[in-house]
Design a protein around this motif. Structure first.
Motif, mmCIF file in Angstrom:
data_model
loop_
_atom_site.group_PDB
_atom_site.id
_atom_site.type_symbol
_atom_site.label_atom_id
_atom_site.label_comp_id
_atom_site.label_asym_id
_atom_site.label_seq_id
_atom_site.Cartn_x
_atom_site.Cartn_y
_atom_site.Cartn_z
ATOM 1 N N LEU A 19 29.217 -17.251 13.355
ATOM 2 C CA LEU A 19 30.311 -16.542 14.021
ATOM 3 C C LEU A 19 30.148 -15.034 13.911
ATOM 4 N N GLY A 20 29.728 -14.567 12.744
ATOM 5 C CA GLY A 20 29.522 -13.134 12.585
ATOM 6 C C GLY A 20 28.420 -12.591 13.477
ATOM 7 N N LEU A 21 27.313 -13.327 13.595
ATOM 8 C CA LEU A 21 26.208 -12.879 14.452
ATOM 9 C C LEU A 21 26.605 -12.866 15.921
ATOM 10 N N VAL A 22 27.390 -13.859 16.354
ATOM 11 C CA VAL A 22 27.828 -13.897 17.750
ATOM 12 C C VAL A 22 28.711 -12.694 18.058
ATOM 13 N N LEU A 23 29.676 -12.413 17.187
ATOM 14 C CA LEU A 23 30.552 -11.268 17.409
ATOM 15 C C LEU A 23 29.760 -9.956 17.399
ATOM 16 N N LEU A 24 28.789 -9.846 16.498
ATOM 17 C CA LEU A 24 27.962 -8.634 16.451
ATOM 18 C C LEU A 24 27.135 -8.491 17.723
ATOM 19 N N ALA A 25 26.546 -9.593 18.212
ATOM 20 C CA ALA A 25 25.738 -9.542 19.430
ATOM 21 C C ALA A 25 26.588 -9.151 20.638
ATOM 22 N N LEU A 26 27.808 -9.689 20.732
ATOM 23 C CA LEU A 26 28.679 -9.339 21.846
ATOM 24 C C LEU A 26 29.074 -7.864 21.796
ATOM 25 N N ALA A 27 29.328 -7.361 20.591
ATOM 26 C CA ALA A 27 29.675 -5.943 20.465
ATOM 27 C C ALA A 27 28.501 -5.057 20.887
ATOM 28 N N ILE A 28 27.294 -5.406 20.453
ATOM 29 C CA ILE A 28 26.111 -4.631 20.839
ATOM 30 C C ILE A 28 25.910 -4.688 22.342
ATOM 31 N N PHE A 29 26.085 -5.876 22.926
ATOM 32 C CA PHE A 29 25.898 -6.032 24.369
ATOM 33 C C PHE A 29 26.911 -5.193 25.140
ATOM 34 N N TYR A 30 28.148 -5.172 24.635
ATOM 35 C CA TYR A 30 29.181 -4.411 25.358
ATOM 36 C C TYR A 30 28.906 -2.907 25.300
ATOM 37 N N PHE A 31 28.544 -2.404 24.144
ATOM 38 C CA PHE A 31 28.344 -0.968 24.009
ATOM 39 C C PHE A 31 27.012 -0.495 24.612
ATOM 40 N N THR A 32 26.091 -1.404 24.850
ATOM 41 C CA THR A 32 24.829 -1.015 25.487
ATOM 42 C C THR A 32 24.834 -1.258 26.994
ATOM 43 N N LYS A 33 25.467 -2.345 27.435
ATOM 44 C CA LYS A 33 25.472 -2.677 28.864
ATOM 45 C C LYS A 33 26.793 -2.338 29.540
ATOM 46 N N GLY A 34 27.893 -2.496 28.775
ATOM 47 C CA GLY A 34 29.197 -2.268 29.368
ATOM 48 C C GLY A 34 29.633 -3.442 30.229
ATOM 49 N N PRO A 35 30.784 -3.351 30.866
ATOM 50 C CA PRO A 35 31.246 -4.444 31.733
ATOM 51 C C PRO A 35 30.303 -4.637 32.921
ATOM 52 N N MET A 36 30.123 -5.868 33.295
ATOM 53 C CA MET A 36 29.247 -6.195 34.410
ATOM 54 C C MET A 36 30.049 -6.191 35.713
ATOM 55 N N GLY A 37 29.340 -5.945 36.826
ATOM 56 C CA GLY A 37 29.969 -5.985 38.137
ATOM 57 C C GLY A 37 30.556 -4.652 38.543
ATOM 58 N N HIS A 38 31.112 -4.642 39.745
ATOM 59 C CA HIS A 38 31.672 -3.433 40.313
ATOM 60 C C HIS A 38 33.148 -3.644 40.623
ATOM 61 N N GLU A 39 33.839 -2.534 40.790
ATOM 62 C CA GLU A 39 35.216 -2.593 41.235
ATOM 63 C C GLU A 39 35.238 -2.846 42.745
ATOM 64 N N HIS A 40 36.147 -3.711 43.171
ATOM 65 C CA HIS A 40 36.247 -4.055 44.583
ATOM 66 C C HIS A 40 37.629 -3.724 45.097
ATOM 67 N N TYR A 46 34.595 -13.367 26.005
ATOM 68 C CA TYR A 46 34.079 -12.022 26.275
ATOM 69 C C TYR A 46 33.824 -11.821 27.767
ATOM 70 N N MET A 47 33.122 -12.763 28.398
ATOM 71 C CA MET A 47 32.804 -12.630 29.816
ATOM 72 C C MET A 47 34.060 -12.728 30.676
ATOM 73 N N GLY A 48 35.056 -13.471 30.229
ATOM 74 C CA GLY A 48 36.268 -13.636 31.019
ATOM 75 C C GLY A 48 37.276 -12.527 30.848
#
Length: 402
Positions: free
Chosen positions: A141-162, A338-340
């Motif tokens: 659980l700790g590794l998953v939360l850490l990976a999601l945090a890294i992904f968010y701060f490096t990639k940010g939200p996916m997609g565009h505003e419509h 996270y994705m939702g």
């Protein structure tokens, strides 16, 4: 006074006799006419413990003696009985086996649970829980939360505003959204209560103390038991409702080969149908399959399945499966949450309102969007409401629009 004098004389005589019973060192050996040496004084004598060999152990069948046979040669030595207890031998009990099938078994027989050495079943279960499920589950659980945090701060939200003015497509019906939120609410309640019961003594107990933590754990245990049936029913509804759109197809293998467009430097989404391969994988391996086993083992732990959960081994096996798969589900659903929410723009609004814009549908699920445009999938899947400003009464000769 005479009695005191006689007592002192008798005591002095008794003390003088043993002092002169032994010949001094260097004296001649006693002859045949010499008096026999005095007997050794009574009481416990010192002896080397490694040279002691009781007469009872000289019997070749010493190790196989029953408790009754051992009592004849070594009264009070109940080693055979406790040896049988440790081997799981069933003793006598006045309780009927239908009510207490293990009443005569004090210690379970020897087993080898996965991750534990060969020992009795109770100790084996304790080792699996404390040395495998708890530490490795917390690490996962700790590794998953850490990976999601890294992904968010490096990639940010996916997609565009419509634009909100785009034409809308109904992605989820009110029934589908109700089933999703009921299942999500039950799962979150089960996850929080399960985490506190499994890991709470490590991060909550030192903070709030044993009294408050005991009441909290007791309350959450009851929440866990009562939310379980709701999760079971909503899980069945979820499976029956969404299974038809989660069957794998060729487009899913293309999506997997490109990593869903999430690993590259660009922001291009790989075309997919209503649900992409990642969502389908979560449906099968994060919700449906582990969820069925979690529900089944939970019913065993609550003793709601006749014939299961009456003996300790059933409860131990059910607990190990239940805890391991529940942690697995929590780890995967963390990614889904996270994705939702913050991981993809517009995803939360789709489940909240049921609708997405055409631009969002084309960007994230292009193949589904093409089917909607071609008329293979209805744009409005549930009964639509009259458009704002539309006439309340249809014109003569024309059917009412539903």
């Amino acid at each position: 006074m005479k009695r005191i004098m006689w007592s002192l004389a008798l005591t002095a005589g008794l003390a003088w006799v043993p002092a002169h019973a032994q010949a001094p060192a260097g004296s001649a050996a006693p002859t045949a006419t010499s008096p026999a040496p005095a007997a050794a004084p009574g009481g416990i004598q010192s002896q080397n413990i490694f040279e002691i060999k009781p007469d009872a152990s000289a019997d070749p069948q010493y190790g196989d003696q029953t408790n009754g046979e051992r009592a004849k040669v070594q009264p009070g030595n109940n080693a055979p009985m406790w040896r049988q207890v440790g081997q799981g031998v069933t003793g006598y009990s006045s309780l009927p086996r239908t009510q207490a099938p293990e009443a005569g078994n004090l210690i379970q027989p020897m087993v080898a649970y996965p991750g534990a050495r060969v020992t009795n079943a109770g100790e084996g279960w304790r080792q699996v829980r404390n040395q495998r499920i708890i530490p490795y589950g917390a690490a996962l659980l700790g590794l998953v939360l850490l990976a999601l945090a890294i992904f968010y701060f490096t990639k940010g939200p996916m997609g565009h505003e419509h634009s909100a003015s785009d034409r809308r497509i109904e992605r989820f019906t009110p029934f589908e959204r109700a089933a999703h939120w009921a299942n999500a609410g039950a799962f979150i309640a089960l996850a929080i209560s399960g985490i506190v019961m499994a890991f709470g003594k490590f991060f909550l107990l030192p903070v709030i103390g044993s009294t408050l933590f005991g009441w909290l754990a007791y309350a959450l245990k009851n929440v866990h038991n009562f939310m379980g049936p709701l999760f079971a029913v909503s899980l069945l509804v979820i499976i029956l409702t969404f299974v038809k759109d989660n069957i794998a197809n060729r487009a899913d293998f293309v999506w997997l080969s490109k990593g869903g467009g999430m690993l590259g430097s660009g922001d291009h989404q790989v075309p997919s149908h209503r649900f992409n391969a990642g969502e389908k994988g979560l449906f099968w391996w994060g919700i449906t399959i582990p969820g069925i086993f979690v529900v089944a083992t939970g019913l065993v732990l609550d003793k709601l399945i006749p014939g299961f959960g009456d003996v300790r081994s059933d409860m131990q096996i059910a607990h190990m499966i239940h805890a391991a798969l529940a942690i697995w589900m929590m780890a995967l659903i963390c990614g889904h949450i996270y994705m939702g929410t913050v991981g993809m723009r517009g995803a939360y609004k789709a489940m909240k309102t049921g609708y997405v814009s055409e631009g969002w549908a084309k960007e994230h699920h292009e193949l589904w969007y093409d089917d909607v445009q071609a008329g293979k999938i209805p744009r409005q899947r549930s009964a639509s409401q009259p458009a704002a400003g539309a006439a309340a009464t249809p014109s003569a000769g024309q059917p009412a629009q539903v």
